[in-house]
Design a protein around this motif. Structure first.
Motif, PDB file in Angstrom:
ATOM      1  N   GLU A 158       0.690  -1.321  -0.037  1.00  0.00           N
ATOM      2  CA  GLU A 158      -0.071  -0.188   0.009  1.00  0.00           C
ATOM      3  C   GLU A 158       0.912   1.256   0.114  1.00  0.00           C
ATOM      4  OE1 GLU A 158      -4.009  -1.298   2.159  1.00  0.00           O
ATOM      5  OE2 GLU A 158      -2.324  -1.254   3.518  1.00  0.00           O
ATOM      6  N   LYS A 159       1.539   1.370  -1.163  1.00  0.00           N
ATOM      7  CA  LYS A 159       2.490   2.386  -1.232  1.00  0.00           C
ATOM      8  C   LYS A 159       1.637   3.712  -1.170  1.00  0.00           C
ATOM      9  CE  LYS A 159       6.432   0.056  -3.327  1.00  0.00           C
ATOM     10  NZ  LYS A 159       5.955  -1.305  -3.654  1.00  0.00           N
ATOM     11  N   ASP A 160       0.528   3.893  -1.576  1.00  0.00           N
ATOM     12  CA  ASP A 160      -0.492   5.035  -1.461  1.00  0.00           C
ATOM     13  C   ASP A 160      -0.747   5.539  -0.246  1.00  0.00           C
ATOM     14  OD1 ASP A 160      -1.976   2.906  -1.768  1.00  0.00           O
ATOM     15  OD2 ASP A 160      -3.681   4.065  -2.113  1.00  0.00           O
ATOM     16  N   LYS A 161      -0.695   4.550   0.795  1.00  0.00           N
ATOM     17  CA  LYS A 161      -1.021   4.779   2.047  1.00  0.00           C
ATOM     18  C   LYS A 161       0.192   5.005   3.259  1.00  0.00           C
ATOM     19  CE  LYS A 161      -5.410   2.689   1.984  1.00  0.00           C
ATOM     20  NZ  LYS A 161      -6.284   1.375   2.411  1.00  0.00           N
ATOM     21  N   PHE A 162       1.424   4.420   2.991  1.00  0.00           N
ATOM     22  CA  PHE A 162       2.586   4.247   3.631  1.00  0.00           C
ATOM     23  C   PHE A 162       3.896   4.659   2.777  1.00  0.00           C
ATOM     24  CE2 PHE A 162      -0.321   0.846   5.287  1.00  0.00           C
ATOM     25  CZ  PHE A 162      -0.574   1.310   6.635  1.00  0.00           C
ATOM     26  N   ALA A 163       4.778   5.233   3.764  1.00  0.00           N
ATOM     27  CA  ALA A 163       6.084   5.191   3.194  1.00  0.00           C
ATOM     28  C   ALA A 163       6.823   4.200   4.139  1.00  0.00           C
ATOM     29  CB  ALA A 163       6.709   6.829   3.511  1.00  0.00           C
ATOM     30  N   TRP A 164       7.888   3.745   3.770  1.00  0.00           N
ATOM     31  CA  TRP A 164       8.481   2.745   4.771  1.00  0.00           C
ATOM     32  C   TRP A 164       9.959   2.606   4.320  1.00  0.00           C
ATOM     33  CZ3 TRP A 164      11.078  -1.748   2.565  1.00  0.00           C
ATOM     34  CH2 TRP A 164      11.169  -1.904   1.107  1.00  0.00           C
ATOM     35  N   GLU A 165      10.593   1.929   5.389  1.00  0.00           N
ATOM     36  CA  GLU A 165      12.049   1.806   5.309  1.00  0.00           C
ATOM     37  C   GLU A 165      12.483   0.556   6.541  1.00  0.00           C
ATOM     38  OE1 GLU A 165      14.132   4.893   7.921  1.00  0.00           O
ATOM     39  OE2 GLU A 165      12.437   5.854   7.476  1.00  0.00           O
TER      40      GLU A 165
END
Length: 192
Positions: A158-165
């Protein structure tokens, strides 16, 4: 329709707040005996019930934690911009299983697979404890059931809802003030 337990029953079993070490058998019994489903709109505002939320801390094969930041496109406005090390969400009446606890476990698995690209996991999630908080309207209607799993993680769906690392414990601590409250509790436990 989401899984809930009467707040009174939760409070009788779990009197303290914060991160609570309690056996998974007691949580399973509480869920089996008292769990039922209501529409989500009611669950979000009715403080006489608590939504039972699987909250899974994920590590990659290098022991780095999956860290996400909630974007403003998410429906839960109260958490926009906050960091989280837990993946999870509501357990639905459509989740597989014949009992509330079976639905909880399949709901946890569904949530992980909906949100994260997992190539392979190392075993089943390990239970850590529960998070019960009463400081905000959001927290008064949720009970977090915390698990941890190690997996071969490619990223999030869900890249439209979260940034991640991926982050080590030191990195998590450096972002502590930007974390949602449940993540702070988990980081405190991981850092002991």
């Amino acid at each position: 329709m989401v899984l809930v337990i009467p707040s009174k029953e939760v409070d009788e079993l779990i009197m303290d707040t914060g991160f609570i070490s309690i056996s998974i058998e007691k949580i399973k019994e509480l869920t089996e005996r008292n769990g039922f489903f209501v529409n989500r709109e009611r669950a979000e505002s009715d403080e006489s019930i608590r939504q039972i939320i699987p909250y899974v801390v994920m590590q990659n094969l290098d022991d780095l934690y999956l860290l996400v930041r909630r974007l403003s496109s998410q429906t839960e406005k109260r958490l926009h911009g906050m960091y989280s090390i837990g993946i999870g969400g509501h357990v639905n009446d459509r989740d597989e299983g014949e009992t509330p606890w079976m639905k909880f476990l399949s709901g946890m698995e569904r949530e992980m697979n909906e949100e994260v690209i997992i190539k392979n996991s190392v075993g089943w999630p390990k239970y850590l404890g529960v998070i019960k908080e009463s400081t905000t309207p959001v927290n008064r209607v949720h009970l977090g059931i915390v698990f941890q799993i190690k997996a071969d993680i490619e990223g999030i769906k869900e890249k439209d809802k979260f940034a991640w690392e991926f982050a080590n414990l030191k990195d998590l601590i450096s972002k502590y003030d930007l974390m949602e409250s449940w993540s702070k509790y988990v980081i405190d436990v991981l850092n002991t």
